[in-house]
Structure formats: C-alpha cells, structure tokens
Design a protein around this motif. Structure first.
Motif, PDB file in Angstrom:
ATOM      1  N   ARG A 200      -9.511 -28.672  11.458  1.00  0.00           N
ATOM      2  CA  ARG A 200      -9.491 -29.685  10.122  1.00  0.00           C
ATOM      3  C   ARG A 200     -11.034 -29.390   9.243  1.00  0.00           C
ATOM      4  N   ALA A 201     -11.073 -29.147   8.078  1.00  0.00           N
ATOM      5  CA  ALA A 201     -11.975 -28.907   7.031  1.00  0.00           C
ATOM      6  C   ALA A 201     -12.856 -29.960   7.198  1.00  0.00           C
ATOM      7  N   ALA A 202     -12.096 -31.309   6.963  1.00  0.00           N
ATOM      8  CA  ALA A 202     -13.184 -32.603   6.948  1.00  0.00           C
ATOM      9  C   ALA A 202     -12.222 -33.835   7.101  1.00  0.00           C
ATOM     10  N   GLY A 203     -12.425 -34.907   7.265  1.00  0.00           N
ATOM     11  CA  GLY A 203     -11.596 -35.970   7.644  1.00  0.00           C
ATOM     12  C   GLY A 203     -11.050 -36.123   8.936  1.00  0.00           C
ATOM     13  N   ILE A 204     -10.084 -37.048   9.200  1.00  0.00           N
ATOM     14  CA  ILE A 204      -9.589 -37.091  10.337  1.00  0.00           C
ATOM     15  C   ILE A 204      -8.090 -37.026  10.447  1.00  0.00           C
ATOM     16  N   SER A 205      -7.498 -36.646  11.610  1.00  0.00           N
ATOM     17  CA  SER A 205      -5.816 -36.512  11.635  1.00  0.00           C
ATOM     18  C   SER A 205      -5.363 -37.977  11.397  1.00  0.00           C
ATOM     19  N   LYS A 206      -4.216 -37.654  10.506  1.00  0.00           N
ATOM     20  CA  LYS A 206      -3.755 -39.180  10.006  1.00  0.00           C
ATOM     21  C   LYS A 206      -2.633 -39.438  11.106  1.00  0.00           C
ATOM     22  N   TYR A 207      -2.411 -38.798  12.217  1.00  0.00           N
ATOM     23  CA  TYR A 207      -1.301 -38.968  12.719  1.00  0.00           C
ATOM     24  C   TYR A 207      -1.860 -39.868  14.387  1.00  0.00           C
ATOM     25  N   SER A 208      -1.621 -41.035  14.604  1.00  0.00           N
ATOM     26  CA  SER A 208      -1.873 -41.488  15.692  1.00  0.00           C
ATOM     27  C   SER A 208      -0.853 -41.327  16.754  1.00  0.00           C
ATOM     28  N   LEU A 209      -1.045 -41.573  18.155  1.00  0.00           N
ATOM     29  CA  LEU A 209      -0.109 -41.046  19.174  1.00  0.00           C
ATOM     30  C   LEU A 209       1.254 -41.871  18.877  1.00  0.00           C
ATOM     31  N   TYR A 210       0.986 -43.136  18.338  1.00  0.00           N
ATOM     32  CA  TYR A 210       2.218 -43.716  17.972  1.00  0.00           C
ATOM     33  C   TYR A 210       3.089 -43.161  16.894  1.00  0.00           C
ATOM     34  N   SER A 211       2.410 -42.745  15.863  1.00  0.00           N
ATOM     35  CA  SER A 211       3.030 -42.394  14.814  1.00  0.00           C
ATOM     36  C   SER A 211       3.788 -40.911  14.990  1.00  0.00           C
ATOM     37  N   LEU A 212       3.067 -39.963  16.128  1.00  0.00           N
ATOM     38  CA  LEU A 212       3.678 -39.112  16.648  1.00  0.00           C
ATOM     39  C   LEU A 212       5.065 -38.910  17.482  1.00  0.00           C
ATOM     40  N   ILE A 213       4.933 -40.238  17.952  1.00  0.00           N
ATOM     41  CA  ILE A 213       6.086 -40.476  18.883  1.00  0.00           C
ATOM     42  C   ILE A 213       7.311 -40.827  18.036  1.00  0.00           C
ATOM     43  N   ARG A 214       6.921 -41.687  16.882  1.00  0.00           N
ATOM     44  CA  ARG A 214       7.966 -42.078  15.803  1.00  0.00           C
ATOM     45  C   ARG A 214       8.543 -40.912  15.187  1.00  0.00           C
ATOM     46  N   LEU A 215       7.502 -39.712  14.893  1.00  0.00           N
ATOM     47  CA  LEU A 215       7.942 -38.523  14.207  1.00  0.00           C
ATOM     48  C   LEU A 215       9.040 -37.824  15.103  1.00  0.00           C
ATOM     49  N   ASN A 216       8.535 -37.659  16.482  1.00  0.00           N
ATOM     50  CA  ASN A 216       9.372 -36.912  17.374  1.00  0.00           C
ATOM     51  C   ASN A 216      10.966 -37.729  17.494  1.00  0.00           C
ATOM     52  N   PHE A 217      10.963 -39.013  17.510  1.00  0.00           N
ATOM     53  CA  PHE A 217      12.225 -39.626  17.572  1.00  0.00           C
ATOM     54  C   PHE A 217      13.084 -39.421  16.449  1.00  0.00           C
ATOM     55  N   ASP A 218      12.231 -39.205  14.913  1.00  0.00           N
ATOM     56  CA  ASP A 218      12.952 -38.941  14.027  1.00  0.00           C
ATOM     57  C   ASP A 218      13.419 -37.288  14.053  1.00  0.00           C
ATOM     58  N   LEU A 219      12.817 -36.574  14.748  1.00  0.00           N
ATOM     59  CA  LEU A 219      13.295 -34.974  15.054  1.00  0.00           C
ATOM     60  C   LEU A 219      14.428 -35.086  15.744  1.00  0.00           C
ATOM     61  N   VAL A 220      14.685 -35.810  16.805  1.00  0.00           N
ATOM     62  CA  VAL A 220      15.598 -35.788  17.887  1.00  0.00           C
ATOM     63  C   VAL A 220      16.749 -36.433  17.170  1.00  0.00           C
TER      64      VAL A 220
END
Ligand code: UDP
Ligand code: MG
Length: 325
Positions: A200-220
């Motif tokens: 990452r050039a600057a700033g921090i990741s916008k994904y927390s562990l929680y939102s990553l889990i949510r995203l994977n549920f969307d994907l499945v």
C-alpha cells in the motif's frame, strides 16, 4: 468519440495516496497510446478524497470522470456504479492504493486484444500480511469447490472485462455481490495473467477481519446454494447417527437396566449438535438476510453527482440553444 479503455477506481478515504496514484496512472495510460477514460468513484469518503478527485477532474477533464456517492456503499457497489459510467470496449478495475501497479494495465489490454473477454490476474508476490495471505489462500480453495468459479487470486481487483460482460453486469440488480465472480459467470473466454503487487502506497486497509468475513459470505452465498444443500446432507447423516444411538441406548436400558454413566459423553454430543444447528441457522440467516435486502428493492447506492465533460454534441446543442435565445 468512444474511448477504447475505461479504468474504474473505487476510492474510500484515500487522501494520503491519491496524488501518488495520479502521478503514475496517467503517464502509464498516456504511454499506451489509445483513447482512454478514468472513472473514479468516491465511496462516501470522510476525508478530502472527494475534493482531491474534483481537482484532478479539473486538471484532466478530457479523460477523467468522477462519480460521487452520498454515503459508503462498499467497494463492489462503487465498482458497479463505475461500470455504469464507462464507455470503453475494455474496462479495467484497479484499487486506489497503488497495490496494483498502473503500469500493468497495458498487459491486461494486450491480453484482451488476443480475444479474451475476461482477464483476471494473479499477484506474483503478494505484499500483504502473512495471515491475510494464508487466510485468503484457504478461503480461495474452499470457495472454488463451492461455487465452481475459477479465480486463482480472488482478492485481487486488477482485472479487465469486455464490453459485453460489462453490459450484462449493468443489467444485474444484485445487492450483495462480488464483481469479479459475477463477471466470471458471464465471461465466454476467461483467462488469467500474472501481475506485480506492491505494498500500500499510503493509508491503511479499509477491510477489517469482520468485513472480510462478510465479503466471503457474499462471494459464496451469491453464487451457490451448495452450503444449504450440504447442510441438508449433514442433517440426514446426523439424524441417522442419532437414531442409531437412540436404539443402542434403548436396548441397553432393557439389558443393563437404568444407568447414568456416560452422561457427560452424551452432553458433549448434544453440545456439538447444538453448535452444528446454530451454524445451520446462521447460514440460513445469511441467505434470508440477502433475500430480504433484495426484495426490499431499495436503490443499491445513491449518486450525489457525476463530474464529467459534456459530450461534444451536447455542448454544440447547448451553444445552438444559447445562440437562438
Ligand atoms: N474501498 C471502497 N469502499 C470501501 C472499502 C474500500 O471503495 O468501503 C476501496 C479502497 O479505497 C481501495 C479498494 O476499495 O481503492 C480496496 O480497498 P483496500 O485497499 O483497503 O483493501 P485491501 O487491499 O486491504 O484488500
Ligand atoms: Mg489494497
């Protein structure tokens, strides 16, 4: 005058890195020597990102368009809104944080020109934390088994899509979706290439562990009902096993008489079963929640404004009207 290439970039609180992005993106695209446009989508940033994007629009209005959301609707909604605004035959998506080097866009375009309508990419040397990389890899394999969507590197957004795929995506009205997977289901000739990956050039990741889990549920859940079917199969297996246990206990009751030994073992089995049942209910909830959001049919995102140069024809029409008045 249609551009050949559209680049879509979702932006959420990226003020620290945007100028670095512009400094590399535009030269890289200019070098390709084709007509292009860049579509930025500001996903309700709470920092100065929107202002920085408007400034950039004023600097390069010929090749820049900016879609401004009125709130935060998530990366995938932002990309979908960007797709609606694109006109190019090839559409490339990219993260704003420079983890996907803009210099790699040319490789995707070349591959598309070979006749593919979906070019995914695999990060050569992923620059993310250890656990993030490992967790992604495991989830990737599980997801591929469940959904039959072939994406070696699902978390990677540097991808190119053909116009027909984009048009089909634009017809969809899914509330919870995962863009690369949705595109894959429409692609006739998909392929993948290997690309570089940077920190990452600057700033921090916008994904927390929680939102990553949510995203994977969307994907499945968005692409398969196999988890539900797996659960009914598991239900059948567990019912048979517990029926056998029941018979065994009843028979013992008559042979040995009343007994309490092994009662904790029974507790353990019961608690385990409870866990399985709770997970099953949660899984049902994941699907039902999505059905609920879908049937409500509310707008998926709200566009506050679109910054774009008026098309030439519109401009001259406006001039004509002004002259007539
Ligand atoms: N993003 C967005 N809306 C969000 C979260 C992220 O538009 O709610 C954008 C973000 O600005 C970036 C891209 O999506 O351009 C990927 O986010 P990030 O780099 O934080 O994810 P990671 O690389 O950690 O997966
Ligand atoms: Mg990133």
């Amino acid at each position: 005058m249609k551009p050949e290439l559209s680049v879509v970039i979702p932006v959420y609180n990226e003020e620290a890195g945007l100028s670095k992005l512009f400094a590399r993106l535009y030269p890289a695209l200019d070098k390709l020597g084709i007509r292009y446009e860049v579509v930025f989508v500001n996903d309700g940033s709470r920092d100065a990102s929107a202002a920085i994007l408007s400034d950039q629009f004023r600097l390069r209005p010929d090749v820049t368009r900016v879609v401004l959301f009125n709130g935060n609707y998530g990366q995938h909604m932002a990309i979908l809104a960007g797709f609606q605004a694109t006109r190019g035959d090839i559409v490339v998506t990219l993260d704003a944080d420079l983890q996907n080097p803009p210099e790699e866009i040319g490789k995707l375009v070349d591959k598309m020109r070979e006749g593919y309508d979906y070019v995914g990419s695999i990060r050569r040397d992923r620059q993310d934390s250890m656990w993030r990389t490992q967790a992604s890899r495991a989830m990737n394999q599980l997801r591929e088994k469940i959904t039959h969507i072939k994406m070696t590197d699902q978390g990677n957004m540097l991808r190119a899509y053909g116009r027909e795929v984009i048009n089909l995506i634009n017809q969809c009205s899914e509330v919870n979706t995962f863009v690369p997977a949705l595109a894959y289901t429409f692609a006739r000739k998909p392929t993948e290439i290997i690309v570089e990956h940077e920190e990452r050039a600057a700033g921090i990741s916008k994904y927390s562990l929680y939102s990553l889990i949510r995203l994977n549920f969307d994907l499945v859940t968005g692409f398969s009902i196999a988890p539900l079917q797996f659960f009914s199969m598991l239900g059948i297996a567990l019912s048979i096993a517990s029926a056998a246990l029941f018979v065994l206990l009843v028979v013992r009751r008559f042979i040995v008489g009343a007994e309490v030994e092994g009662v904790f073992t029974l507790f353990a089995i019961t608690f385990f079963m409870l866990g399985v049942v709770l997970f099953g209910i949660g899984l049902l909830g994941e699907y039902i929640g999505r059905i609920y959001q879908q049937v409500r049919g509310r707008p998926r995102y709200v566009v506050q404004a679109i910054l774009e140069e008026k098309a030439e024809t519109e401009k001259s029409a406006a001039k004509l009207v002004a002259a007539r008045d």
